[in-house]
Design a protein around this motif. Sequence first.
Motif, PDB file in Angstrom:
ATOM      1  N   ALA A 300       0.830  -1.203   0.000  1.00 45.63           N
ATOM      2  CA  ALA A 300       0.000   0.000   0.000  1.00 45.63           C
ATOM      3  C   ALA A 300       0.867   1.257   0.000  1.00 45.63           C
ATOM      4  O   ALA A 300       0.579   2.233  -0.711  1.00 45.63           O
ATOM      5  CB  ALA A 300      -0.928  -0.005   1.215  1.00 45.63           C
ATOM      6  N   MET A 301       1.953   1.229   0.786  1.00 48.34           N
ATOM      7  CA  MET A 301       2.865   2.380   0.824  1.00 48.34           C
ATOM      8  C   MET A 301       3.533   2.591  -0.525  1.00 48.34           C
ATOM      9  O   MET A 301       3.612   3.722  -1.022  1.00 48.34           O
ATOM     10  CB  MET A 301       3.912   2.154   1.912  1.00 48.34           C
ATOM     11  CG  MET A 301       3.349   2.160   3.324  1.00 48.34           C
ATOM     12  SD  MET A 301       4.544   1.555   4.552  1.00 48.34           S
ATOM     13  CE  MET A 301       5.790   2.868   4.466  1.00 48.34           C
ATOM     14  N   LEU A 302       4.021   1.517  -1.116  1.00 53.60           N
ATOM     15  CA  LEU A 302       4.706   1.627  -2.395  1.00 53.60           C
ATOM     16  C   LEU A 302       3.777   2.091  -3.511  1.00 53.60           C
ATOM     17  O   LEU A 302       4.214   2.726  -4.475  1.00 53.60           O
ATOM     18  CB  LEU A 302       5.340   0.284  -2.762  1.00 53.60           C
ATOM     19  CG  LEU A 302       6.524  -0.156  -1.891  1.00 53.60           C
ATOM     20  CD1 LEU A 302       6.892  -1.605  -2.170  1.00 53.60           C
ATOM     21  CD2 LEU A 302       7.723   0.752  -2.097  1.00 53.60           C
ATOM     22  N   ASN A 303       2.483   1.787  -3.351  1.00 53.82           N
ATOM     23  CA  ASN A 303       1.500   2.178  -4.359  1.00 53.82           C
ATOM     24  C   ASN A 303       0.859   3.524  -4.052  1.00 53.82           C
ATOM     25  O   ASN A 303      -0.022   3.974  -4.802  1.00 53.82           O
ATOM     26  CB  ASN A 303       0.415   1.106  -4.476  1.00 53.82           C
ATOM     27  CG  ASN A 303       0.933  -0.190  -5.056  1.00 53.82           C
ATOM     28  OD1 ASN A 303       1.876  -0.188  -5.845  1.00 53.82           O
ATOM     29  ND2 ASN A 303       0.332  -1.310  -4.661  1.00 53.82           N
ATOM     30  N   GLY A 304       1.286   4.157  -2.961  1.00 55.13           N
ATOM     31  CA  GLY A 304       0.751   5.467  -2.618  1.00 55.13           C
ATOM     32  C   GLY A 304      -0.686   5.441  -2.144  1.00 55.13           C
ATOM     33  O   GLY A 304      -1.406   6.449  -2.268  1.00 55.13           O
ATOM     34  N   GLU A 305      -1.117   4.334  -1.578  1.00 56.18           N
ATOM     35  CA  GLU A 305      -2.502   4.206  -1.137  1.00 56.18           C
ATOM     36  C   GLU A 305      -2.702   4.822   0.253  1.00 56.18           C
ATOM     37  O   GLU A 305      -1.753   4.949   1.033  1.00 56.18           O
ATOM     38  CB  GLU A 305      -2.907   2.729  -1.111  1.00 56.18           C
ATOM     39  CG  GLU A 305      -2.847   2.058  -2.484  1.00 56.18           C
ATOM     40  CD  GLU A 305      -3.091   0.562  -2.412  1.00 56.18           C
ATOM     41  OE1 GLU A 305      -3.499   0.077  -1.323  1.00 56.18           O
ATOM     42  OE2 GLU A 305      -2.858  -0.127  -3.427  1.00 56.18           O
ATOM     43  N   THR A 306      -3.937   5.164   0.555  1.00 56.25           N
ATOM     44  CA  THR A 306      -4.285   5.679   1.872  1.00 56.25           C
ATOM     45  C   THR A 306      -4.316   4.533   2.878  1.00 56.25           C
ATOM     46  O   THR A 306      -4.880   3.471   2.607  1.00 56.25           O
ATOM     47  CB  THR A 306      -5.663   6.360   1.850  1.00 56.25           C
ATOM     48  OG1 THR A 306      -5.623   7.454   0.925  1.00 56.25           O
ATOM     49  CG2 THR A 306      -6.039   6.874   3.233  1.00 56.25           C
ATOM     50  N   ILE A 307      -3.700   4.759   4.034  1.00 55.19           N
ATOM     51  CA  ILE A 307      -3.659   3.731   5.071  1.00 55.19           C
ATOM     52  C   ILE A 307      -4.410   4.260   6.285  1.00 55.19           C
ATOM     53  O   ILE A 307      -3.989   5.229   6.930  1.00 55.19           O
ATOM     54  CB  ILE A 307      -2.208   3.365   5.433  1.00 55.19           C
ATOM     55  CG1 ILE A 307      -1.509   2.801   4.196  1.00 55.19           C
ATOM     56  CG2 ILE A 307      -2.159   2.366   6.579  1.00 55.19           C
ATOM     57  CD1 ILE A 307      -0.018   2.771   4.280  1.00 55.19           C
ATOM     58  N   ASP A 308      -5.543   3.626   6.579  1.00 57.06           N
ATOM     59  CA  ASP A 308      -6.397   4.062   7.674  1.00 57.06           C
ATOM     60  C   ASP A 308      -7.185   2.860   8.175  1.00 57.06           C
ATOM     61  O   ASP A 308      -6.811   1.708   7.914  1.00 57.06           O
ATOM     62  CB  ASP A 308      -7.323   5.191   7.216  1.00 57.06           C
ATOM     63  CG  ASP A 308      -8.104   4.838   5.948  1.00 57.06           C
ATOM     64  OD1 ASP A 308      -8.201   3.626   5.613  1.00 57.06           O
ATOM     65  OD2 ASP A 308      -8.619   5.754   5.283  1.00 57.06           O
ATOM     66  N   GLU A 309      -8.286   3.096   8.864  1.00 58.05           N
ATOM     67  CA  GLU A 309      -9.079   1.993   9.386  1.00 58.05           C
ATOM     68  C   GLU A 309      -9.613   1.107   8.272  1.00 58.05           C
ATOM     69  O   GLU A 309      -9.741  -0.111   8.437  1.00 58.05           O
ATOM     70  CB  GLU A 309     -10.227   2.536  10.233  1.00 58.05           C
ATOM     71  CG  GLU A 309      -9.776   3.140  11.551  1.00 58.05           C
ATOM     72  CD  GLU A 309     -10.939   3.575  12.417  1.00 58.05           C
ATOM     73  OE1 GLU A 309     -12.098   3.285  12.040  1.00 58.05           O
ATOM     74  OE2 GLU A 309     -10.700   4.194  13.465  1.00 58.05           O
ATOM     75  N   ASP A 322      -4.216   2.056  14.804  1.00 58.11           N
ATOM     76  CA  ASP A 322      -4.055   2.798  16.050  1.00 58.11           C
ATOM     77  C   ASP A 322      -3.157   4.005  15.798  1.00 58.11           C
ATOM     78  O   ASP A 322      -2.039   3.861  15.318  1.00 58.11           O
ATOM     79  CB  ASP A 322      -3.434   1.877  17.101  1.00 58.11           C
ATOM     80  CG  ASP A 322      -3.328   2.512  18.479  1.00 58.11           C
ATOM     81  OD1 ASP A 322      -2.876   3.666  18.561  1.00 58.11           O
ATOM     82  OD2 ASP A 322      -3.664   1.846  19.472  1.00 58.11           O
ATOM     83  N   THR A 323      -3.661   5.187  16.132  1.00 59.67           N
ATOM     84  CA  THR A 323      -2.863   6.407  15.932  1.00 59.67           C
ATOM     85  C   THR A 323      -2.567   7.121  17.248  1.00 59.67           C
ATOM     86  O   THR A 323      -2.092   8.255  17.242  1.00 59.67           O
ATOM     87  CB  THR A 323      -3.592   7.382  14.992  1.00 59.67           C
ATOM     88  OG1 THR A 323      -4.875   7.707  15.561  1.00 59.67           O
ATOM     89  CG2 THR A 323      -3.782   6.774  13.616  1.00 59.67           C
ATOM     90  N   GLU A 324      -2.809   6.465  18.379  1.00 63.54           N
ATOM     91  CA  GLU A 324      -2.666   7.129  19.667  1.00 63.54           C
ATOM     92  C   GLU A 324      -1.693   6.451  20.628  1.00 63.54           C
ATOM     93  O   GLU A 324      -1.091   7.112  21.472  1.00 63.54           O
ATOM     94  CB  GLU A 324      -4.041   7.225  20.353  1.00 63.54           C
ATOM     95  CG  GLU A 324      -5.034   8.113  19.621  1.00 63.54           C
ATOM     96  CD  GLU A 324      -4.563   9.558  19.526  1.00 63.54           C
ATOM     97  OE1 GLU A 324      -3.932  10.046  20.482  1.00 63.54           O
ATOM     98  OE2 GLU A 324      -4.827  10.196  18.484  1.00 63.54           O
ATOM     99  N   SER A 325      -1.513   5.137  20.530  1.00 60.17           N
ATOM    100  CA  SER A 325      -0.816   4.397  21.589  1.00 60.17           C
ATOM    101  C   SER A 325       0.695   4.560  21.577  1.00 60.17           C
ATOM    102  O   SER A 325       1.338   4.446  22.622  1.00 60.17           O
ATOM    103  CB  SER A 325      -1.163   2.903  21.498  1.00 60.17           C
ATOM    104  OG  SER A 325      -2.547   2.702  21.704  1.00 60.17           O
TER     105      SER A 325
END
Length: 370
Positions: A300-309, A322-325
């Motif tokens: 996903a990173m290499l393809n420039g995709e959005t990474i979220d829930e 998780d974006t807080e821990s």
Amino acid sequence: MKLRKLAVAMTAVMAFGAISVPAAAEETQVIGISMPTQSLERWNRDGEYLKEQFENAGYTVELKYSDNDSSQQVSDIQNLLADNVDILIIAAVDGEALNTVMDEAAESEIPVIAYDRLIMNDATSYYVSFDNYTVGQLQGEFIVETLDLENAGDATYNMEITAGDPADNNAGYFYNGAMDVLNPYIEAGTLVVVSGQTDFDSVATDQWDTQTALERAQNILSSYYADGTQLDVWLCSNDSTALGVAQGITSDYAGDNTVIITGQDGDVANLANIVDGIQTMTVYKNVSNESIVTLALAEAMLNGETIDEAFTESLSVEAAFDTESYETSDGVKCPSILLVPSVITADNIEELVDTGLYEMGEDGYLTAVE
């Protein structure tokens, strides 16, 4: 992202001095993987699973092990950067010892996935691990439930603690998860740490080393339990330390050997101890699933995709976004993909066969599938 070009085949045609036009170059991408050591079973498994996943997906993989030496790991990563890898996957020997090389990765615009152990540098792009605090919670809850501490009344139980490597960011999460569950019972006097060694620095084990854990266990047993004092439970953060503690109890403890011993990882020797009633449980983390998630994240990173829930919901294994821990520095949150661990005991140990990563022998012991 940088692209690595495969060798281009050129055919020289001698007739009339002509040279053929080069064939179109095929493009592949190179994944640099840096693992901490081959001296612990789990890192061999992690490295091989990652390598297999990425190669099966068509990537070229450079895999290096650093012999638990931070300086060696820095050198290994610098070599991977020199080879122009497209992405780095790093399980750090010491999460605070890679600043220089992480800065070099950032300057080269090479993204970094911190694998299993968080790297304390803001160049870390993402963190993939299991929910480390939950691992400790599961160990603590197992002790509470097994001893039925909620209904202990005036009964007391003696406990000792062995934690992990101070250089491993995860070790504190494991310890805190367990101790947050157990501290109320320690404060109430239901659980008694006879040695008095409860703070992390006192119970930590450099490099998760089995021999170090064994020697400390022997010292505690000879100092506090030689008079016949009953030992009821030993909280161990992982299997390599549990192996040392179990050896100490087996050889140097004169009391009742039915001591609750916790662990983590599902190492084969520890699974044998669980079958034999020497170790009581292990928190199992399917590192094959961890490699599957890491592959999906890297692609996903290499393809420039959005990474979220939505990304985690699309995965074939259970995981949370998780974006807080976790923080790579004060106030800088590191987006994390956290998988879910499970408890393995003698009662459900055969479930590991269903993962496809273990097989049950005729002798009743599990072995890892090669």
